[in-house]
Design a protein around this motif. Structure first.
Motif, short mmCIF file in Angstrom:
data_model
loop_
_atom_site.label_atom_id
_atom_site.label_comp_id
_atom_site.label_asym_id
_atom_site.label_seq_id
_atom_site.Cartn_x
_atom_site.Cartn_y
_atom_site.Cartn_z
N MET A 53 -16.07 -47.13 19.20
CA MET A 53 -15.80 -45.71 19.63
C MET A 53 -16.82 -44.59 19.67
SD MET A 53 -12.37 -45.92 19.77
CE MET A 53 -11.50 -44.43 19.49
N LEU A 54 -16.67 -43.84 20.73
CA LEU A 54 -17.69 -42.60 21.24
C LEU A 54 -17.02 -41.21 20.59
CD1 LEU A 54 -18.83 -43.80 24.52
CD2 LEU A 54 -20.25 -44.11 22.39
N LYS A 55 -17.87 -40.29 19.97
CA LYS A 55 -17.21 -39.11 19.68
C LYS A 55 -17.66 -38.05 20.56
CE LYS A 55 -17.55 -35.83 15.99
NZ LYS A 55 -18.38 -35.30 14.74
N VAL A 56 -16.89 -37.22 21.25
CA VAL A 56 -17.14 -36.29 21.99
C VAL A 56 -16.97 -34.91 21.26
CG1 VAL A 56 -16.29 -35.08 24.17
CG2 VAL A 56 -16.35 -37.84 23.91
N VAL A 57 -17.92 -34.20 21.40
CA VAL A 57 -17.65 -32.95 20.75
C VAL A 57 -17.89 -31.62 21.75
CG1 VAL A 57 -19.05 -31.43 18.90
CG2 VAL A 57 -18.88 -33.87 18.72
N LEU A 58 -17.05 -30.63 21.25
CA LEU A 58 -17.13 -29.44 22.03
C LEU A 58 -18.36 -28.44 21.42
CD1 LEU A 58 -15.74 -27.54 23.94
CD2 LEU A 58 -14.27 -26.78 22.25
N LEU A 59 -19.17 -28.20 22.46
CA LEU A 59 -20.17 -27.24 22.10
C LEU A 59 -19.82 -25.85 22.12
CD1 LEU A 59 -23.05 -29.36 24.01
CD2 LEU A 59 -22.45 -29.34 21.60
N ALA A 60 -20.72 -24.92 21.77
CA ALA A 60 -20.31 -23.41 21.80
C ALA A 60 -20.24 -22.92 23.14
CB ALA A 60 -21.35 -22.77 20.87
N ASP A 61 -20.99 -23.54 24.10
CA ASP A 61 -20.99 -22.92 25.37
C ASP A 61 -19.64 -23.60 26.50
OD1 ASP A 61 -21.56 -25.72 25.90
OD2 ASP A 61 -23.43 -25.26 27.19
N GLY A 62 -18.65 -24.42 25.69
CA GLY A 62 -17.58 -24.81 26.24
C GLY A 62 -17.93 -26.19 26.91
N GLY A 63 -19.08 -26.64 27.09
CA GLY A 63 -19.27 -28.08 27.31
C GLY A 63 -19.08 -29.16 26.28
N LEU A 64 -18.82 -30.21 26.85
CA LEU A 64 -18.78 -31.40 26.11
C LEU A 64 -20.14 -32.38 26.17
CD1 LEU A 64 -15.33 -32.60 26.97
CD2 LEU A 64 -15.87 -31.41 24.82
N THR A 65 -20.31 -32.74 25.01
CA THR A 65 -21.47 -33.83 24.67
C THR A 65 -20.95 -35.03 24.14
OG1 THR A 65 -23.76 -33.95 24.36
CG2 THR A 65 -22.43 -32.87 22.45
N VAL A 66 -21.61 -36.07 24.32
CA VAL A 66 -21.39 -37.39 23.59
C VAL A 66 -22.24 -37.29 22.16
CG1 VAL A 66 -21.38 -40.05 23.63
CG2 VAL A 66 -20.54 -38.82 25.77
N ASP A 67 -21.69 -37.47 21.25
CA ASP A 67 -22.22 -37.53 19.67
C ASP A 67 -22.55 -39.14 19.61
OD1 ASP A 67 -23.40 -37.15 17.55
OD2 ASP A 67 -21.72 -36.16 16.61
N PHE A 68 -23.50 -39.88 20.03
CA PHE A 68 -23.94 -41.06 19.71
C PHE A 68 -24.17 -41.27 18.46
CE2 PHE A 68 -24.86 -40.44 24.18
CZ PHE A 68 -23.90 -41.72 24.91
N ARG A 69 -24.70 -40.44 17.79
CA ARG A 69 -24.91 -40.71 16.41
C ARG A 69 -23.98 -40.15 15.17
NH1 ARG A 69 -30.12 -37.58 15.08
NH2 ARG A 69 -29.77 -38.54 13.10
N ARG A 70 -22.80 -39.56 15.81
CA ARG A 70 -21.74 -39.09 15.23
C ARG A 70 -21.96 -38.10 14.13
NH1 ARG A 70 -18.45 -44.82 14.53
NH2 ARG A 70 -18.48 -45.26 16.75
N HIS A 84 -12.72 -44.68 23.89
CA HIS A 84 -13.32 -46.13 23.93
C HIS A 84 -14.61 -45.86 24.45
CE1 HIS A 84 -9.25 -47.22 22.72
NE2 HIS A 84 -9.90 -48.11 21.99
N PRO A 85 -15.50 -46.79 24.36
CA PRO A 85 -16.75 -47.28 25.07
C PRO A 85 -16.75 -47.78 26.46
CG PRO A 85 -16.97 -48.54 23.33
CD PRO A 85 -15.74 -47.83 23.10
N ASP A 86 -15.64 -47.34 27.24
CA ASP A 86 -15.39 -48.10 28.55
C ASP A 86 -14.93 -47.13 29.49
OD1 ASP A 86 -13.08 -49.65 30.05
OD2 ASP A 86 -14.84 -50.87 29.53
N ALA A 87 -15.35 -47.23 30.59
CA ALA A 87 -14.87 -46.19 31.69
C ALA A 87 -13.52 -46.04 32.03
CB ALA A 87 -15.45 -46.68 33.20
N SER A 88 -12.77 -47.47 31.81
CA SER A 88 -11.19 -47.36 31.85
C SER A 88 -10.63 -46.29 30.85
CB SER A 88 -10.76 -48.63 31.89
OG SER A 88 -10.83 -49.06 30.32
N CYS A 89 -11.27 -45.73 30.03
CA CYS A 89 -10.56 -45.01 28.93
C CYS A 89 -11.34 -43.52 29.29
CB CYS A 89 -11.20 -45.21 27.60
SG CYS A 89 -10.70 -44.21 26.21
N TRP A 90 -12.49 -43.48 29.49
CA TRP A 90 -13.14 -42.06 29.96
C TRP A 90 -12.54 -41.54 31.35
CZ3 TRP A 90 -18.45 -44.32 31.01
CH2 TRP A 90 -18.83 -44.96 30.05
N ASP A 91 -12.39 -42.11 32.31
CA ASP A 91 -11.83 -41.76 33.49
C ASP A 91 -10.56 -40.98 33.51
OD1 ASP A 91 -14.27 -42.36 35.14
OD2 ASP A 91 -13.35 -44.29 35.66
N PRO A 92 -9.58 -41.74 32.89
CA PRO A 92 -8.36 -40.97 32.80
C PRO A 92 -8.31 -39.50 31.75
CG PRO A 92 -7.89 -43.17 32.36
CD PRO A 92 -9.39 -43.09 32.26
#
Length: 75
Positions: A1-18, A28-36
């Protein structure tokens, strides 16, 4: 699983190191999950407001390219 974090500027980043602090969502680390999650505004719901997904989309595309190239090397 990939962790996505909300940053102070309102943007999202992938936290690969969690390790990043703050509100997170898991994908899930798959485009079929990200796209929707991106196109159906699932991340807006998860983070309870509008979010900027540009940075995260770039990171996910790079992640996908990297994992695809690694799978070709293994075969």
């Amino acid at each position: 699983m990939l962790k996505v974090v909300l940053l102070a500027d309102g943007g999202l980043t992938v936290d690969f190191r969690r390790r990043l602090p703050g509100r997170g969502a898991w994908l899930h680390p798959d485009a079929s999950c990200w796209d929707p999650a991106i196109h159906r505004k699932g991340l807006n719901r998860a983070f309870r407001g509008p979010v900027d997904t540009v940075r995260m989309e770039q990171q996910l595309k790079e992640f996908e390219r990297t994992t695809q190239s690694e799978s070709r090397i293994e075969t």
